[in-house]
Design an enzyme around this catalytic site. Structure first.
Site, short mmCIF file in Angstrom:
data_model
loop_
_atom_site.label_atom_id
_atom_site.label_comp_id
_atom_site.label_asym_id
_atom_site.label_seq_id
_atom_site.Cartn_x
_atom_site.Cartn_y
_atom_site.Cartn_z
N HIS A 167 -4.88 -9.31 -2.06
CA HIS A 167 -5.07 -9.64 -0.65
C HIS A 167 -6.19 -10.65 -0.49
O HIS A 167 -7.15 -10.66 -1.26
CB HIS A 167 -5.45 -8.39 0.15
CG HIS A 167 -4.48 -7.26 0.02
ND1 HIS A 167 -4.52 -6.39 -1.04
CD2 HIS A 167 -3.45 -6.87 0.80
CE1 HIS A 167 -3.55 -5.49 -0.90
NE2 HIS A 167 -2.88 -5.77 0.21
N MET A 223 -2.14 -7.12 6.90
CA MET A 223 -3.12 -7.96 6.19
C MET A 223 -2.54 -8.60 4.93
O MET A 223 -3.28 -8.91 4.00
CB MET A 223 -4.34 -7.11 5.80
CG MET A 223 -4.99 -6.36 6.96
SD MET A 223 -6.35 -5.34 6.39
CE MET A 223 -6.61 -4.27 7.82
N SER A 224 -1.23 -8.80 4.91
CA SER A 224 -0.61 -9.36 3.70
C SER A 224 0.67 -10.11 4.04
O SER A 224 0.95 -10.37 5.21
CB SER A 224 -0.32 -8.24 2.70
OG SER A 224 0.75 -7.43 3.19
N SER A 230 0.82 -1.23 0.00
CA SER A 230 0.00 0.00 0.00
C SER A 230 0.84 1.26 0.00
O SER A 230 1.72 1.42 0.84
CB SER A 230 -0.88 0.07 1.25
OG SER A 230 -1.67 -1.06 1.37
N HIS A 246 -3.26 0.87 -4.65
CA HIS A 246 -2.54 -0.26 -5.22
C HIS A 246 -2.60 -0.21 -6.74
O HIS A 246 -3.69 -0.22 -7.31
CB HIS A 246 -3.15 -1.59 -4.76
CG HIS A 246 -2.58 -2.09 -3.49
ND1 HIS A 246 -1.67 -3.10 -3.42
CD2 HIS A 246 -2.77 -1.67 -2.23
CE1 HIS A 246 -1.35 -3.32 -2.15
NE2 HIS A 246 -2.00 -2.46 -1.41
N HIS A 259 -7.55 4.08 6.26
CA HIS A 259 -6.68 3.72 5.13
C HIS A 259 -5.97 4.98 4.61
O HIS A 259 -4.82 4.91 4.16
CB HIS A 259 -7.52 3.08 4.02
CG HIS A 259 -6.71 2.57 2.87
ND1 HIS A 259 -5.70 1.64 3.02
CD2 HIS A 259 -6.75 2.87 1.54
CE1 HIS A 259 -5.16 1.39 1.83
NE2 HIS A 259 -5.78 2.13 0.93
N ALA A 292 2.47 -2.33 4.45
CA ALA A 292 2.15 -1.32 5.46
C ALA A 292 1.65 -2.09 6.68
O ALA A 292 0.94 -3.09 6.54
CB ALA A 292 1.07 -0.39 4.94
N ASN A 345 1.15 3.42 11.05
CA ASN A 345 0.34 3.90 12.18
C ASN A 345 0.64 3.00 13.37
O ASN A 345 1.07 1.86 13.19
CB ASN A 345 -1.15 3.79 11.82
CG ASN A 345 -1.53 2.38 11.41
OD1 ASN A 345 -1.30 1.97 10.27
ND2 ASN A 345 -2.07 1.62 12.35
N TYR A 379 -8.38 -10.41 1.84
CA TYR A 379 -9.60 -9.69 2.21
C TYR A 379 -10.37 -9.17 0.99
O TYR A 379 -11.53 -8.77 1.11
CB TYR A 379 -9.31 -8.55 3.20
CG TYR A 379 -8.44 -7.43 2.66
CD1 TYR A 379 -8.91 -6.54 1.70
CD2 TYR A 379 -7.15 -7.24 3.12
CE1 TYR A 379 -8.13 -5.51 1.20
CE2 TYR A 379 -6.35 -6.22 2.64
CZ TYR A 379 -6.84 -5.37 1.68
OH TYR A 379 -6.06 -4.37 1.19
N GLU A 380 -9.74 -9.18 -0.17
CA GLU A 380 -10.47 -8.80 -1.39
C GLU A 380 -11.39 -9.93 -1.83
O GLU A 380 -12.16 -9.78 -2.78
CB GLU A 380 -9.48 -8.46 -2.51
CG GLU A 380 -8.64 -7.23 -2.23
CD GLU A 380 -7.62 -6.98 -3.33
OE1 GLU A 380 -8.01 -6.48 -4.40
OE2 GLU A 380 -6.42 -7.28 -3.13
N1 HPA Z 1 -3.56 -3.15 11.03
C1 HPA Z 1 -3.58 -3.98 9.98
N2 HPA Z 1 -3.07 -3.68 8.81
C2 HPA Z 1 -2.49 -2.48 8.67
C3 HPA Z 1 -2.42 -1.56 9.72
C4 HPA Z 1 -2.98 -1.92 10.98
O1 HPA Z 1 -2.97 -1.16 11.96
N3 HPA Z 1 -1.77 -0.46 9.25
C5 HPA Z 1 -1.46 -0.73 7.96
N4 HPA Z 1 -1.88 -1.94 7.60
#
Ligand code: HPA
Length: 273
Positions: A84, A212-213, A31, A62, A248, A114, A236, A86-87
């Site tokens: 991903h 998530m990847s 990302s 993306h 996001h 990320a 973050n 989740y998609e």
């Molecule tokens: N959680 C999950 N996936 C992420 C996060 C998060 O805080 N930040 C960026 N991708």
């Protein structure tokens, strides 16, 4: 030949037909890190939609293309944008490009993502290279009949992230004064961010960052016998650690803010390995 294997070979053949020579190193961009692609030298761009059997990324921020070019004179294959779970994609679908890389002869895979910082010693905008992972998705891309021509049925995962590559990365970060930590990445399915209770659980289980990847790709790459390196941008601090709700947009924004460091670090790594 199994159907999956046939698809891999067809995709690899389609790429070979468009690229003069295939690099032995590949990089997957996550990302908000698409800016890396801009500094590649004389890149051939192949949109995922033009590769047989390849799925396309549906996530904002993306891109969706393979790039074949050079970074500091060193040839590299880049996935600009990934898929991903989740998609709604199956683990075997999102790791299909890793299998195509295997078929093409790629030997070293650099993964980026990320992630949210779980370790309270981290800060927004720092980097973490993975020393290990926890697969918390409940899925595994190797489930199903094993194709022995791709790898062994029960691959060892005791050292997924190559120690020699990590040593090189450590030296580069020190030299360039880039804030680089080393830690355990825990993958959740997503797409909802974690709850504060889930983050406390993740920390208790030994995670330093969540995302998530990456884990399915790393598993398949090890199954394929590749050397693997993975780098998280801590975009973050994770839920409950961060005082503000997660978005996001924040992930993308932080990614952009540290893009110059990210690009500099990865380019130096690619040139050094
Ligand atoms: N959680 C999950 N996936 C992420 C996060 C998060 O805080 N930040 C960026 N991708």
């Amino acid at each position: 030949m199994q159907d999956y294997k046939r698809q891999i070979v067809e995709a690899a053949d389609a790429i070979r037909a468009r690229v003069a020579s295939i690099p032995d190193t590949a990089l997957v961009l996550g990302s908000g890190s698409g800016g890396f692609a801009a500094q590649m030298e004389s890149a051939v761009r192949i949109p995922y939609g033009e590769v047989p059997h390849m799925r396309v990324s549906t996530v904002k921020g993306h891109d969706g293309a393979f790039l074949f070019g050079a970074v500091r004179g060193r040839p590299v294959m880049v996935m600009s944008g990934r898929l991903h779970m989740y998609e709604g994609y199956e683990p075997k679908e999102i790791t299909f490009p890793i299998r195509v890389m295997q078929e093409l002869g790629v030997r070293t895979l650099l993964l980026t993502n990320a992630a949210g910082g779980v370790n309270t010693g981290y800060h927004e905008g720092c980097f973490m290279m993975l020393c290990d992972h926890i697969n918390f998705t409940g899925r595994n891309p190797l489930i199903g009949p094993n194709d022995d021509s791709l790898g062994t049925r029960f691959p060892d995962m005791s050292c997924v992230y190559d120690p020699a590559l990590r040593a090189v990365a450590r030296a580069i970060a020190a030299e360039k004064d880039i804030p680089l930590f080393e830690g355990v990445y825990m993958q959740f399915y997503g797409p909802s961010f974690e709850t504060p209770a889930e983050i406390r659980m993740a920390r208790a289980m030994g995670a330093d960052a969540v995302g998530m990847s990456t884990v399915p790709e790393a598993i398949v790459a090890r199954h394929a016998g590749m050397r693997v390196f993975a780098l998280s941008t801590i975009t973050n601090m994770a839920a409950g650690v961060s005082k503000t709700p997660l978005t996001h947009a924040e992930v993308i924004e932080t990614g952009k803010r540290v893009e110059a460091q990210f690009t500099e670090f990865l380019a130096a790594l690619i040139a050094a390995i």
